[in-house]
Structures are given as C-alpha cells and as structure tokens.
Design a protein around this motif. Structure first.
Motif, PDB file in Angstrom:
ATOM      1  N   GLY A 159      64.527  35.079   9.917  1.00 43.99           N
ATOM      2  CA  GLY A 159      65.876  35.348   9.415  1.00 43.99           C
ATOM      3  C   GLY A 159      66.568  34.155   8.800  1.00 43.99           C
ATOM      4  O   GLY A 159      67.799  34.138   8.669  1.00 43.99           O
ATOM      5  N   ASN A 160      65.800  33.137   8.403  1.00 41.57           N
ATOM      6  CA  ASN A 160      66.371  31.917   7.827  1.00 41.57           C
ATOM      7  C   ASN A 160      66.817  32.170   6.386  1.00 41.57           C
ATOM      8  O   ASN A 160      65.994  32.334   5.484  1.00 41.57           O
ATOM      9  N   LEU A 161      68.118  32.179   6.161  1.00 43.68           N
ATOM     10  CA  LEU A 161      68.662  32.478   4.836  1.00 43.68           C
ATOM     11  C   LEU A 161      68.945  31.225   4.014  1.00 43.68           C
ATOM     12  O   LEU A 161      69.469  31.326   2.907  1.00 43.68           O
ATOM     13  N   GLN A 162      68.615  30.055   4.564  1.00 41.15           N
ATOM     14  CA  GLN A 162      68.813  28.816   3.816  1.00 41.15           C
ATOM     15  C   GLN A 162      67.586  28.520   2.962  1.00 41.15           C
ATOM     16  O   GLN A 162      66.461  28.539   3.443  1.00 41.15           O
ATOM     17  N   CYS A 163      67.815  28.239   1.700  1.00 35.81           N
ATOM     18  CA  CYS A 163      66.715  27.947   0.786  1.00 35.81           C
ATOM     19  C   CYS A 163      66.553  26.439   0.608  1.00 35.81           C
ATOM     20  O   CYS A 163      67.361  25.651   1.101  1.00 35.81           O
ATOM     21  N   ASP A 164      65.526  26.046  -0.108  1.00 33.74           N
ATOM     22  CA  ASP A 164      65.318  24.640  -0.423  1.00 33.74           C
ATOM     23  C   ASP A 164      66.485  24.144  -1.278  1.00 33.74           C
ATOM     24  O   ASP A 164      66.875  24.792  -2.253  1.00 33.74           O
ATOM     25  N   LEU A 165      67.052  22.992  -0.919  1.00 37.28           N
ATOM     26  CA  LEU A 165      68.260  22.512  -1.579  1.00 37.28           C
ATOM     27  C   LEU A 165      68.041  22.118  -3.034  1.00 37.28           C
ATOM     28  O   LEU A 165      68.998  22.051  -3.811  1.00 37.28           O
ATOM     29  N   GLU A 166      66.807  21.848  -3.401  1.00 38.81           N
ATOM     30  CA  GLU A 166      66.527  21.454  -4.780  1.00 38.81           C
ATOM     31  C   GLU A 166      65.983  22.608  -5.618  1.00 38.81           C
ATOM     32  O   GLU A 166      66.453  22.863  -6.723  1.00 38.81           O
ATOM     33  N   THR A 167      64.987  23.316  -5.088  1.00 43.24           N
ATOM     34  CA  THR A 167      64.338  24.370  -5.873  1.00 43.24           C
ATOM     35  C   THR A 167      64.950  25.744  -5.658  1.00 43.24           C
ATOM     36  O   THR A 167      64.795  26.632  -6.495  1.00 43.24           O
ATOM     37  N   GLY A 168      65.628  25.941  -4.519  1.00 46.65           N
ATOM     38  CA  GLY A 168      66.188  27.252  -4.217  1.00 46.65           C
ATOM     39  C   GLY A 168      65.186  28.226  -3.630  1.00 46.65           C
ATOM     40  O   GLY A 168      65.504  29.403  -3.424  1.00 46.65           O
ATOM     41  N   GLN A 169      63.972  27.757  -3.344  1.00 45.65           N
ATOM     42  CA  GLN A 169      62.944  28.634  -2.803  1.00 45.65           C
ATOM     43  C   GLN A 169      63.234  28.966  -1.340  1.00 45.65           C
ATOM     44  O   GLN A 169      63.462  28.087  -0.514  1.00 45.65           O
ATOM     45  N   CYS A 170      63.248  30.263  -1.024  1.00 42.83           N
ATOM     46  CA  CYS A 170      63.435  30.701   0.359  1.00 42.83           C
ATOM     47  C   CYS A 170      62.098  30.635   1.105  1.00 42.83           C
ATOM     48  O   CYS A 170      61.030  30.661   0.490  1.00 42.83           O
ATOM     49  N   GLN A 171      62.156  30.563   2.430  1.00 44.59           N
ATOM     50  CA  GLN A 171      60.946  30.474   3.251  1.00 44.59           C
ATOM     51  C   GLN A 171      60.437  31.886   3.534  1.00 44.59           C
ATOM     52  O   GLN A 171      60.928  32.574   4.427  1.00 44.59           O
ATOM     53  N   CYS A 172      59.456  32.308   2.767  1.00 39.35           N
ATOM     54  CA  CYS A 172      58.986  33.698   2.835  1.00 39.35           C
ATOM     55  C   CYS A 172      57.982  33.923   3.969  1.00 39.35           C
ATOM     56  O   CYS A 172      57.252  33.015   4.369  1.00 39.35           O
ATOM     57  N   LYS A 173      57.951  35.163   4.442  1.00 37.19           N
ATOM     58  CA  LYS A 173      56.914  35.586   5.373  1.00 37.19           C
ATOM     59  C   LYS A 173      55.585  35.662   4.630  1.00 37.19           C
ATOM     60  O   LYS A 173      55.539  35.657   3.400  1.00 37.19           O
TER      61      LYS A 173
END
Length: 209
Positions: A159-173
């Motif tokens: 449920g981590n809704l924070q993405c990478d601060l530079e690329t914006g990539q979310c941590q996908c399953k």
C-alpha cells in the motif's frame, strides 16, 4: 521605467488631415534630466490639466525620508531597502517594513514581507525548501513539485503510495507494471483479472467516496 527619473504622459488628441479627424492616443516617456525646458513645461502642463492640478506626494510617513517628492514623476525619497513611488514596501528579499532587513531564507524560497517567514515553492517542504511533500515528485527550485505520484493502491507493494522522488516510479507488485502500477504484465489470464479488479475498485470509489 524608473518613476524617479521618467515621467509618463498619457493623452488623447485629435488632428485634421485633409478633412476627416483622426484620433491618436498614446504614452510618451520624458526624462526630465535630458529633456528641453519646452518638453518639461509641456509635460507639466498636460499632466496638471489632466489631473485638474498638481497631485499630492503622499509619501509614506514610515518609509520615506521626506514628505516632499520629485516634481516630475512624484517619486519620494525612500529609506534604505524601501521601494515604491510613495516608499511603502520593502524591496524583494527584505522584510519588516519600514526597517527592512534581509530575509534569512535559502535560495529556493522567498520570505513573507511582514514576518520574514520563509515560504517554500508549491508542494515543497524542509528547512531548506529542498524536498517534495509526500506523494509528489519532480522537485524544481522555482516551480516546486508539480507532479503527483498517483500510485494505484491495488498495484503497489504494501500500500505504499509514495513514488520515487526523481522519476515518479511507484513500487509495483510482481507482475504489475507502469509508472503508477496500474497495468498487469502480459501473462495469460493475469492481465484481464488484475485490470478487472482495478476497474471494480475505481467504480466502488466513485460510489462510496
């Protein structure tokens, strides 16, 4: 334009050219120090007539050094780091009118003109205004963090809704792809199942939220 040096004269007049009258209107800039006496007198006459007489200086009692202003332009003599025709505010980068002091803020921020409190760009936080607020990315020292992460709650890990601060990539399953983790990998049967669940989730949010 510097109001202490230049005078803007606004006027509207009519001339005749072979019969029909033609209207002209415009703005003429006159520098008193470099203009002829005729120009200065003409500008003074035009502005006096337009304003139905001379205008009051209205120099700020706190920000100006004198109650008198310049004859042309009406600029008052301001205290150090005070600006404006009437000397009514601190210059950029200073606060605490009329005793304007330098702001103690990082280069990525500006300060509140009364209290001196540092104000970060939109969606930026930190003592030095150098990081994005939660769930945004794409830090820029001028425009701030403009882009939201928009991580999909069903597609991210834990449920981590924070993405990478530079690329914006979310941590996908695993087997989930895309910047916002909204799409499934092309595995037989899995793509349709995952996206079907996401569609149901989105529909439920619209109904119950």
């Amino acid at each position: 334009m510097n109001p202490s040096k230049d005078l803007l004269v606004r006027h509207h007049f009519l001339i005749y050219v072979g019969g029909p009258q033609i209207a002209f209107s415009g703005i003429f800039k006159i520098n008193p120090s470099g203009s002829s006496r005729f120009c200065r007198d003409s500008a003074f006459a035009l502005t006096s007539e337009y304003n139905n007489g001379a205008l009051p200086c209205q120099c700020d009692t706190d920000g100006a050094l004198s109650f008198e202003c310049q004859e042309f332009g009406g600029a008052c003599e301001c205290r150090p780091h005070v600006i404006g025709r009437t000397c009514s505010q601190c210059r950029t980068g200073y606060f605490g009118f009329p005793n304007c002091k330098p702001c103690d803020c990082p280069s990525t921020a500006y300060c509140q003109p009364v209290t001196g409190q540092c104000i970060c760009p939109p969606r930026v936080t930190g003592d030095r205004c150098d990081s994005c607020v939660p769930y945004t990315y794409g830090f820029d020292s001028i425009i701030g963090c403009e882009v939201k992460c928009n991580c999909h709650p069903l597609g991210v890990v834990n449920g981590n809704l924070q993405c990478d601060l530079e690329t914006g990539q979310c941590q996908c399953k695993s087997n989930i792809v895309g910047r916002t983790c909204k799409n499934a990998k092309l595995v037989t049967g899995l793509f349709l199942i995952v996206n079907y669940v996401i569609v149901i989730y989105e529909a439920a949010r619209k109904i119950f939220v």
